[in-house]
Scaffold this active site. Sequence first.
Site, PDB file in Angstrom:
ATOM      1  N   ASP A 111       0.977  -1.293  -0.012  1.00 57.29           N
ATOM      2  CA  ASP A 111       0.010   0.121   0.176  1.00 57.29           C
ATOM      3  C   ASP A 111       0.826   1.295   0.069  1.00 57.29           C
ATOM      4  O   ASP A 111       1.512   1.482   1.131  1.00 57.29           O
ATOM      5  CB  ASP A 111      -0.882   0.019   1.238  1.00 57.29           C
ATOM      6  N   ASP A 293      -1.769   5.880  -5.291  1.00 58.25           N
ATOM      7  CA  ASP A 293      -2.205   4.788  -3.992  1.00 58.25           C
ATOM      8  C   ASP A 293      -2.542   3.367  -4.477  1.00 58.25           C
ATOM      9  O   ASP A 293      -3.604   3.128  -4.849  1.00 58.25           O
ATOM     10  CB  ASP A 293      -3.310   5.507  -3.534  1.00 58.25           C
TER      11      ASP A 293
END
Length: 404
Positions: A111, A293
């Site tokens: 992430d 992201d």
Amino acid sequence: MVILSKVAAVAVGLSTVASALPTGPSHSPHARRGFTINQITRQTARVGPKTASFPAIYSRALAKYGGTVPAHLKSAVASGHGTVVTSPEPNDIEYLTPVNIGGTTLNLDFDTGSADLWVFSEELPKSEQTGHDVYKPSGNASKIAGASWDISYGDGSSASGDVYQDTVTVGGVTAQGQAVEAASKISDQFVQDKNNDGLLGLAFSSINTVKPKPQTTFFDTVKDQLDAPLFAVTLKYHAPGSYDFGFIDKSKFTGELAYADVDDSQGFWQFTADGYSVGKGDAQKAPITGIADTGTTLVMLDDEIVDAYYKQVQGAKNDASAGGYVFPCETELPEFTVVIGSYNAVIPGKHINYAPLQEGSSTCVGGIQSNSGLGLSILGDVFLKSQYVVFDSQGPRLGFAAQA
């Protein structure tokens, strides 16, 4: 949860220079290296396809950046409406990355929008460990006295626990004394995802949530071991992708990399694009300040951009009960282009058709949605799956090119 102030959309100078960094793994006498870690497929024995709540996914993404979850979205989460079949649908496959922590291999989400390495652990009740690989501190591990972590999201999911220092190995590169956040409490939303054993954050260490002292991310711990202090992401549409650490793999993209300066003042891989276009329409000069992201599925943009896109989609409507824009599944969607200097980063229309509202539904939900006044845009997997993206800590900067 990281609280984010609203960010003004200020244009950043962009360039399209070719990379002068290493373009393949090196075997130098100084033990620096580069490596590739491939995502894997992990199948679970379920009856029927895996489902997930689109409103929950959407609200979690907003809350991740300190955004306000609109009332209609909260209502959609509470009602259970907008349950979508996750993609890829066949065989209920999810794409994860194997990481060895203290001698146990766990499958984690990588992430770039967070900076914590947290995992299911043996500290959880046995019933919550079922179906997961769990972290067991190695004989060389040490617990950080007084350290703790606690995360929560807009859909009500949460996790918390203790912090250890242990050995973490990814693709043959090892971080000694890496902070590992071991879950001792976890919400049902995480427990029910039997594929996922935790998360490895790749944002900047400044936003690590361990208290009282933030800890260093895996990447920051190992980057001095690499040929170059960077990693590159190749996510794929309905297929496993890969992460390259320490080098740029020219076989994975076409043309030259277009670079954008990163503003890391808030701990994210934040940059400003110059504009956008819908389908074959003209480019609109409208700066888009956003975050790259890998931990967010959707692309979330300012309302005027989202509305402009769906005006070109036949039958599209903003459905409050579903949580966002929907359209007939058979609709052929236009592509969406993010303009970065002289480079056009194209999202194919099929990537924007996120999933049916529910199994067998003829109505689908879109992968581009509103950022609900967050003050910046989130460029998640729907965008990244068409790009080779270099996350370069020197600068820092981001490099973009079309996947080969």
